[in-house]
Each structure stands twice: as structure tokens, then as C-alpha cells.
Enzyme design. Structure first.
Site, short mmCIF file in Angstrom:
data_model
loop_
_atom_site.label_atom_id
_atom_site.label_comp_id
_atom_site.label_asym_id
_atom_site.label_seq_id
_atom_site.Cartn_x
_atom_site.Cartn_y
_atom_site.Cartn_z
N ASN A 102 -3.51 -45.16 14.27
CA ASN A 102 -4.53 -44.12 14.15
C ASN A 102 -5.94 -44.64 13.94
O ASN A 102 -6.88 -43.85 13.93
CB ASN A 102 -4.16 -43.10 13.06
CG ASN A 102 -2.88 -42.37 13.37
OD1 ASN A 102 -2.74 -41.83 14.47
ND2 ASN A 102 -1.95 -42.39 12.44
N ARG A 117 -11.57 -38.97 13.12
CA ARG A 117 -10.42 -38.69 12.26
C ARG A 117 -10.87 -38.65 10.80
O ARG A 117 -11.29 -39.67 10.25
CB ARG A 117 -9.35 -39.76 12.44
CG ARG A 117 -8.17 -39.59 11.51
CD ARG A 117 -7.19 -40.74 11.66
NE ARG A 117 -6.14 -40.60 10.67
CZ ARG A 117 -5.68 -41.58 9.92
NH1 ARG A 117 -6.17 -42.79 10.06
NH2 ARG A 117 -4.74 -41.36 9.04
N TYR A 125 -12.55 -41.54 6.01
CA TYR A 125 -12.67 -42.82 6.70
C TYR A 125 -14.08 -43.14 7.19
O TYR A 125 -14.31 -44.23 7.72
CB TYR A 125 -11.70 -42.87 7.88
CG TYR A 125 -10.26 -42.72 7.44
CD1 TYR A 125 -9.62 -43.74 6.74
CD2 TYR A 125 -9.55 -41.55 7.69
CE1 TYR A 125 -8.31 -43.60 6.32
CE2 TYR A 125 -8.24 -41.41 7.26
CZ TYR A 125 -7.62 -42.43 6.58
OH TYR A 125 -6.33 -42.30 6.14
N ASN A 147 -5.68 -54.47 8.74
CA ASN A 147 -5.68 -53.13 8.20
C ASN A 147 -4.42 -52.48 8.77
O ASN A 147 -4.41 -51.98 9.88
CB ASN A 147 -6.92 -52.34 8.62
CG ASN A 147 -6.94 -50.95 8.01
OD1 ASN A 147 -5.93 -50.43 7.57
ND2 ASN A 147 -8.11 -50.34 7.99
N ALA A 179 -1.13 -46.84 7.95
CA ALA A 179 0.06 -46.22 7.35
C ALA A 179 1.23 -47.18 7.21
O ALA A 179 2.07 -47.01 6.32
CB ALA A 179 0.48 -45.00 8.16
N HIS A 231 2.44 -48.89 3.76
CA HIS A 231 3.33 -48.27 2.78
C HIS A 231 4.78 -48.18 3.25
O HIS A 231 5.62 -47.69 2.50
CB HIS A 231 2.81 -46.87 2.46
CG HIS A 231 1.31 -46.81 2.39
ND1 HIS A 231 0.60 -47.43 1.38
CD2 HIS A 231 0.40 -46.27 3.22
CE1 HIS A 231 -0.69 -47.24 1.60
NE2 HIS A 231 -0.84 -46.55 2.71
N HIS A 279 -8.54 -52.02 3.72
CA HIS A 279 -8.45 -50.56 3.90
C HIS A 279 -9.84 -49.97 3.77
O HIS A 279 -10.60 -50.35 2.88
CB HIS A 279 -7.53 -49.93 2.85
CG HIS A 279 -6.13 -50.46 2.94
ND1 HIS A 279 -5.25 -50.02 3.91
CD2 HIS A 279 -5.48 -51.40 2.22
CE1 HIS A 279 -4.11 -50.68 3.77
NE2 HIS A 279 -4.23 -51.52 2.75
N SER A 282 -10.60 -46.81 3.00
CA SER A 282 -10.66 -45.94 1.83
C SER A 282 -10.03 -46.65 0.63
O SER A 282 -9.32 -47.65 0.79
CB SER A 282 -9.92 -44.63 2.11
OG SER A 282 -8.53 -44.87 2.25
N ARG A 301 -6.05 -42.11 -3.76
CA ARG A 301 -5.48 -41.12 -2.84
C ARG A 301 -4.07 -40.75 -3.27
O ARG A 301 -3.67 -40.98 -4.40
CB ARG A 301 -5.54 -41.67 -1.41
CG ARG A 301 -7.00 -41.93 -0.98
CD ARG A 301 -7.13 -42.38 0.42
NE ARG A 301 -6.60 -41.36 1.33
CZ ARG A 301 -6.30 -41.60 2.59
NH1 ARG A 301 -6.46 -42.80 3.11
NH2 ARG A 301 -5.83 -40.64 3.36
N ARG A 328 0.49 -43.71 -1.23
CA ARG A 328 -0.39 -44.76 -0.68
C ARG A 328 -0.65 -45.89 -1.69
O ARG A 328 -1.29 -46.87 -1.37
CB ARG A 328 -1.72 -44.17 -0.24
CG ARG A 328 -1.58 -43.20 0.91
CD ARG A 328 -2.94 -42.75 1.42
NE ARG A 328 -2.83 -41.59 2.26
CZ ARG A 328 -2.59 -41.62 3.56
NH1 ARG A 328 -2.42 -42.78 4.17
NH2 ARG A 328 -2.51 -40.51 4.26
#
Length: 146
Positions: free
Chosen positions: A12, A19, A24, A75, A78, A81, A101, A103, A108, A112
Site C-alpha cells: 500500500n 492514502r 501518512y 518499511n 502492514a 505486524h 515507518h 507514522s 496507533r 501495530r
């Protein structure tokens, strides 16, 4: 002589800029690639910049990096995790790796907060947006050229 650094991006991240910009930011992946190439030029690093939405492709690239590069910035998005496969590939690659990352993943959702990549990374940079990539490249440069 330039050192080779792979900069890999997970699922993504090709949608950056549109997005969830409140999470982000508005920089696109192309913007981040330009940043990495500029930093690489300043630090005499040869940057191999890639993105995939597919876990197996990322594993292949990590293996490739282990064969030809002096360092890795990743990076995993998702897959951070969920992916034991990325963990194992990074461990087997045996090159200094920095997890990045955009963020602050610790601010969060609870799911995460766990990273399968962090235990095999030299360090983790999160929450600084695209600047995290710059910091990761600077850190790797100091590690591979003490």
C-alpha cells in the site's frame, strides 16, 4: 566506491500521497524515492529503491540484498505486524537493516505495536514521515563506514 543500499517498501505504500494523508502525509512514494536518491548521492550510497504489495517478492529482494548490498532500509508496512517470513529473510541476509515507518506505530492501534522485523533490525525509526528514510540512510552510512 559507493556502497549499495536497498530501500524496500511494503504493501500500500504505492498509494502514498492519497492514502490517509492525515496519517501518512502527502508525500508520494516517488517523492520519497527522490529523497533517498538525493541523500544517497550526498553520502556516496548507491540506492536500489523498490516497492511491492507481495510478501514473497519482498523476501526475494531481501535475499538479493543480502547477496549484493551493504545495507537495507525497509518499511515493511502492514507486514511488520504479520510476517515471520520477512523476519527470517532479514536475519538470513546478515546485513545491517533499519526498519522505517512514516507514522508512529506506537501511537496507533494496539495490533501495530508488535513488529516481527524489529528483533532483526539494527534500529527502528518511526513517526518522522519521509525524514525517517533520510535518518535511516545516514545511520547505515555510519555503520558501514565507521
Amino acid at each position: 566506491m559507493s556502497a549499495s543500499i536497498y530501500v524496500l517498501n511494503g504493501p500500500n505504500l504505492n498509494r502514498l500521497g492519497t492514502r490517509e494523508p492525515s496519517t501518512y502525509g502527502t508525500a508520494t512514494l516517488a517523492d520519497i524515492e527522490r529523497l533517498c536518491r538525493d541523500v544517497g548521492e550526498d553520502l556516496d550510497l548507491d540506492i536500489e529503491f523498490r516497492q511491492s504489495n507481495h510478501e514473497g517478492v519482498l523476501v526475494d529482494w531481501i535475499q538479493e540484498a543480502g547477496d549484493v548490498a551493504q545495507g537495507l532500509v525497509i518499511n515493511p508496512a502492514a507486514y511488520t505486524h504479520t510476517s515471520v517470513a520477512l523476519h527470517d529473510a532479514i536475519r538470513a541476509a546478515q546485513i545491517p537493516t533499519v526498519e522505517v515507518h512514516l507514522s508512529n506505530v506506537h501511537a496507533r492501534e494496539a495490533f501495530r505495536h508488535r513488529s516481527y522485523v524489529s528483533p532483526v533490525a539494527l534500529g527502528v525509526i518511526c513517526g518522522f514521515g519521509p525524514t525517517g528514510y533520510r535518518l535511516a540512510l545516514e545511520a547505515l552510512s555510519t555503520v558501514i563506514r565507521p
